[in-house]
Design a protein around this motif. Structure first.
Motif, PDB file in Angstrom:
ATOM      1  N   GLU A  75      15.451  78.157  77.724  1.00 48.23           N
ATOM      2  CA  GLU A  75      15.235  77.685  75.939  1.00 48.23           C
ATOM      3  C   GLU A  75      13.648  77.998  76.329  1.00 48.23           C
ATOM      4  N   SER A  76      13.175  78.351  77.316  1.00 48.59           N
ATOM      5  CA  SER A  76      11.608  78.103  77.090  1.00 48.59           C
ATOM      6  C   SER A  76      11.072  76.819  75.877  1.00 48.59           C
ATOM      7  N   LEU A  77      11.654  75.708  76.703  1.00 46.13           N
ATOM      8  CA  LEU A  77      11.435  74.286  75.535  1.00 46.13           C
ATOM      9  C   LEU A  77      10.269  74.095  76.172  1.00 46.13           C
ATOM     10  N   LEU A  78       9.577  74.438  77.723  1.00 44.20           N
ATOM     11  CA  LEU A  78       9.310  73.415  78.226  1.00 44.20           C
ATOM     12  C   LEU A  78       7.646  74.142  79.006  1.00 44.20           C
ATOM     13  N   GLN A  79       6.169  72.926  78.278  1.00 46.67           N
ATOM     14  CA  GLN A  79       5.452  74.288  78.012  1.00 46.67           C
ATOM     15  C   GLN A  79       4.276  73.649  79.341  1.00 46.67           C
ATOM     16  N   PRO A  80       3.737  74.507  80.284  1.00 46.93           N
ATOM     17  CA  PRO A  80       3.325  74.007  81.245  1.00 46.93           C
ATOM     18  C   PRO A  80       1.804  73.696  81.050  1.00 46.93           C
ATOM     19  N   VAL A  81       1.699  72.728  82.060  1.00 45.50           N
ATOM     20  CA  VAL A  81       0.397  71.377  82.007  1.00 45.50           C
ATOM     21  C   VAL A  81      -0.150  71.801  83.031  1.00 45.50           C
ATOM     22  N   GLY A  82      -1.083  72.499  82.825  1.00 42.57           N
ATOM     23  CA  GLY A  82      -2.271  72.606  84.258  1.00 42.57           C
ATOM     24  C   GLY A  82      -1.640  73.375  84.929  1.00 42.57           C
ATOM     25  N   GLU A  83      -1.931  72.175  86.723  1.00 44.57           N
ATOM     26  CA  GLU A  83      -1.599  72.926  87.152  1.00 44.57           C
ATOM     27  C   GLU A  83       0.157  72.860  88.128  1.00 44.57           C
ATOM     28  N   LYS A  84       0.988  71.799  87.097  1.00 45.34           N
ATOM     29  CA  LYS A  84       2.566  71.138  87.114  1.00 45.34           C
ATOM     30  C   LYS A  84       3.422  72.674  87.058  1.00 45.34           C
ATOM     31  N   THR A  85       4.754  72.217  88.178  1.00 41.14           N
ATOM     32  CA  THR A  85       5.511  73.649  87.547  1.00 41.14           C
ATOM     33  C   THR A  85       6.601  72.916  86.757  1.00 41.14           C
TER      34      THR A  85
END
Length: 410
Positions: A3-13
């Motif tokens: 649902e595209s609820l995860l927002q990328p943070v730096g180099e974290k998957t």
């Protein structure tokens, strides 16, 4: 993620970000551990009721037919509870009103629950073109409609526990697909060649299937974070070297049909030593087959040559030292390579060796500092367990310093 609820943070998957989200919700008591199943989490009744109020008209759960509210045109997430008394036909009848739905989940369906709407998948796929997450888990489904390829927004597809024999080539059109679950699809023999087009696929779970071999071009799926099994094929485009390009694999993997590996150079190209995210590894040879595919009743000189080939292959499959669990089954060498039992594998806690019928010598497992569980079974050629089993080239004063369980079945 779907649902595209995860927002990328730096180099974290995205998986690592999702883990952090879950941990945060757990700390805030949104989730809590199940009282008896330590791998399951539940919601407290009050938290559940609050979530339902907040979800409002955007979620619709088809559970109870009596007193059920009418589905709202704003609904984006649908679920149907197979243990309730809400007819699936009634839900299908209103799908035209909720064509913008993003989620459909069939829940609590099992083989002992009657389900006679065989055309359900066709109707759903024809009406809900904007789905991002779709679960047909445990559907009495023998084939998937070709129209699945029209769901170009689909990110998550769960077909686990179905009777599917083959998957349509149109599956390769789902270029946004991130997760494909086929757990327990025991009749599934092959995956479509179009799998190589799923370049955004991150999670492929094919545990408890009966695949004959992998489809060609798995090396193109460079976004894969989890691959439960790799069934080695005999053709150039589905050999074990296809694993070499999958540098981001995490958690666990089972490599099956290793008898199809011709020589150690192929095994080396899998680059298992580079995969530092893998913490559980299974290496499986099909039983009773020799290297040329016939039953192993050959000349002793040939047996010796085959044994050396097997040893070289296992040597080149040496995994990264981050490994925690190892299982080797059906290995046909007479000795193991030096990496198995080396004290540099300081994280290994569980080790299982089985059906290695030609092995006559055990590695120095006593030198593994974190080994807690050791199982050795069906070693027909093993006559004695010598001092090398306890002490190898390492200087550990006490062998098996933390061992809790040791099972030896010969």
């Amino acid at each position: 993620m779907a649902e595209s609820l995860l927002q990328p943070v730096g180099e974290k998957t995205l998986e690592e970000v999702g883990d952090e989200y879950f941990d945060e919700l757990f700390v805030r008591s949104f989730f809590q551990p199940h009282s008896t199943n330590d791998k399951t989490f539940v919601m407290h009744d009050l938290v559940h009721d609050l979530a339902m109020i907040y979800a409002g008209e955007f979620c619709f759960r088809a559970e109870e037919h009596e007193n059920a509210v009418e589905i709202d045109i704003k609904a984006r997430h649908l679920s149907h509870n197979a243990t309730g008394n809400y007819p699936i036909s009634k839900l299908l009848g209103v799908c035209d009103r909720v064509e913008h739905t993003r989620t459909f989940l069939e829940i609590n369906l099992s083989p002992n629950i009657p389900f006679d709407m065989e055309n359900t998948p066709c109707i759903l796929l024809s009406k809900l073109k904007r789905l991002r997450a779709l679960s047909f888990k445990c559907f009495p489904l023998e084939s998937l409609p070709d129209s699945i390829g029209e769901l170009i927004h689909l990110r998550y597809l769960d077909l686990s526990g179905t009777y599917i024999v083959t998957l349509p080539e149109s599956l390769g059109n789902l270029y946004n697909l991130q997760t494909l679950k086929l757990i327990g699809c025991e009749k599934l023999k092959m995956l479509p060649d179009g799998m190589q087009n799923l370049v955004n696929l991150r999670h492929l779970d094919i545990r408890a299937t009966c695949l004959r071999e992998m489809p060609k071009g798995m090396s193109k799926l460079k976004s894969l974070q989890f691959l439960s099994d790799f069934v080695v094929g005999k053709h150039e485009e589905n050999k074990i070297k296809e694993l070499g390009a999958l540098a981001n694999l995490r958690k666990s993997i089972s490599i099956d049909k290793l008898e199809n590996v011709v020589d150690s150079s192929e095994a080396w190209e899998a680059r298992m030593f580079d995969k530092d995210g893998i913490d559980s590894l299974k290496l499986i040879w099909s039983s009773n087959k020799s290297r040329d595919g016939v039953f192993a009743f050959g000349v002793k000189k040939k047996d010796a040559a085959d044994s050396q080939i097997e040893r070289d292959i296992l040597d080149k499959l040496q995994p990264h030292s981050n490994l925690k669990e190892v299982e080797i089954s059906g290995y046909r060498g007479t000795t193991f390579p030096d990496w198995l039992g080396n004290s540099s594998y300081h994280n290994i806690t569980t080790l299982t060796l089985q059906h290695c019928k030609k092995c006559s010598v055990l590695p120095s497992f006593g030198q593994l500092p974190s080994l807690k569980h050791l199982t050795i079974s069906d070693f027909k050629s093993l006559k004695t367990v010598g001092a090398e089993f306890y002490k190898g080239g390492s200087c550990l004063e006490t062998p098996f310093p933390v061992l809790e369980t040791y099972i030896l079945l010969n």
